[in-house]
Design an enzyme around this catalytic site. Sequence first.
Site, PDB file in Angstrom:
ATOM      1  N   ARG A 167       0.782  -1.127  -0.132  1.00  0.00           N
ATOM      2  CA  ARG A 167       0.020  -0.055   0.092  1.00  0.00           C
ATOM      3  C   ARG A 167       0.708   1.247  -0.043  1.00  0.00           C
ATOM      4  O   ARG A 167       0.589   2.294   0.770  1.00  0.00           O
ATOM      5  CB  ARG A 167      -0.891   0.072   1.137  1.00  0.00           C
ATOM      6  CG  ARG A 167      -2.034  -1.216   1.455  1.00  0.00           C
ATOM      7  CD  ARG A 167      -3.124  -1.238   0.105  1.00  0.00           C
ATOM      8  NE  ARG A 167      -3.654  -2.385   0.348  1.00  0.00           N
ATOM      9  CZ  ARG A 167      -3.325  -3.569  -0.107  1.00  0.00           C
ATOM     10  NH1 ARG A 167      -2.070  -3.882  -0.890  1.00  0.00           N
ATOM     11  NH2 ARG A 167      -4.075  -4.593   0.128  1.00  0.00           N
ATOM     12  N   SER A 215     -10.372  -0.937   4.702  1.00  0.00           N
ATOM     13  CA  SER A 215      -9.576  -0.794   5.674  1.00  0.00           C
ATOM     14  C   SER A 215      -8.898   0.420   6.074  1.00  0.00           C
ATOM     15  O   SER A 215      -8.528   1.200   5.177  1.00  0.00           O
ATOM     16  CB  SER A 215      -8.280  -1.876   5.463  1.00  0.00           C
ATOM     17  OG  SER A 215      -8.805  -3.432   5.583  1.00  0.00           O
ATOM     18  N   GLU A 285      -4.039   3.432   6.355  1.00  0.00           N
ATOM     19  CA  GLU A 285      -3.877   3.218   4.911  1.00  0.00           C
ATOM     20  C   GLU A 285      -4.729   4.557   4.209  1.00  0.00           C
ATOM     21  O   GLU A 285      -4.563   4.867   3.186  1.00  0.00           O
ATOM     22  CB  GLU A 285      -4.598   1.911   4.691  1.00  0.00           C
ATOM     23  CG  GLU A 285      -4.852   1.363   3.082  1.00  0.00           C
ATOM     24  CD  GLU A 285      -5.351   0.126   3.080  1.00  0.00           C
ATOM     25  OE1 GLU A 285      -4.956  -0.787   3.735  1.00  0.00           O
ATOM     26  OE2 GLU A 285      -6.119   0.005   2.016  1.00  0.00           O
TER      27      GLU A 285
END
Length: 293
Positions: A167, A215, A285
Amino acid sequence: MSPEFASRVEYDASMAKRTSWHVGGPADMLFTPRDVSDLSAFLNQLPSDVPVMCIGLGSNLLVRDGGIRGAVISTHGALGALELQGETRVRAEAGVACGRIARQCVKWGLGPAEFFAGIPGTLGGALAMNAGAWGGETWNHVVDVDVLDRSGRRHTRQAADYDIGYRSVQGPANEWFVGAQLEFEHKPGVNAQAIRELLDRRRETQPIGEWSCGSVFTNPPGDHAARLIESAGLKGYRIGDASVSEKHANFIINHGAAHAADVEALIAHVQRTVARVHGVDLHTEVRIVGVPA
Ligand SMILES: Cc1cc2nc3c(=O)[nH]c(=O)nc-3n(C[C@H](O)[C@H](O)[C@H](O)COP(=O)(O)OP(=O)(O)OC[C@H]3O[C@@H](n4cnc5c(N)ncnc54)[C@H](O)[C@@H]3O)c2cc1C
């Protein structure tokens, strides 16, 4: 700004309408280009002191309640070309929804692109995030990307020009993705049913359909953010109209009337609690942008 573009820009544009959390204040200006050349011309005439940011489907964005200063460029519904080039190479523009890439690759008999079905954003967002699901990751398939710089010049950059992690994507500053060439393999037997099964399985474990950004935190090495949050007793913890999902502890849900400040306060509370209980620092994130109210 030139009169042509001044009349096509939306001023005080709601970002709550353009993000999957449905929170946040307005952007000073929102521009939806007709195509890449149009975006290039827009950037070229935009005064150089105006900040620029690019968004796709807003599925990984927390916009603060005071909104975004400067110009926001929206690629979805704009940069939408998707084509097969050669046997296994796909060229897609940044505004193409990841789900469309997954479905089209199945039709072309290519894979593994099914993981794109799990990402409710655009290719541009997936390139910026190195989005991934079910073991697949966007940058595993990138051959090269087309970007525009702040003055609207187009460059083609190789995957090797970027530092890619989980990520995380580091590359030249002040450039925005407008398209990419992706490489897949022939995958005989791949079919739409496989995608449906993956999505069904996901619906059993994630609060799909509620207002979230997926998330919130990246998984720390060797562990899962959801496990840490759940075992710290935070499932259901609520601030204003935002709460930690009962179904998946790494999701924060806006139940309808949350403010970005509620979501941000909840993120900070989760980080503090997990650090106290487990001694682990959770990193977001989701991208937090804009200014407080
Ligand atoms: C229910 C749900 C499930 C999710 N599941 C997953 C999952 O399994 N795996 C996963 O990785 N993610 C998941 N996400 C998060 C999200 O879908 C991904 O991060 C996605 O890649 C974001 O794409 P977007 O177009 O919505 O980007 P946005 O949210 O609009 O933007 C995200 C970031 O990318 C930047 N960006 C967007 N477009 C460009 C561009 N053209 N050029 C440069 N920068 C750009 C933005 O400035 C911002 O920093 C989920 C989200 C939701 C709501």
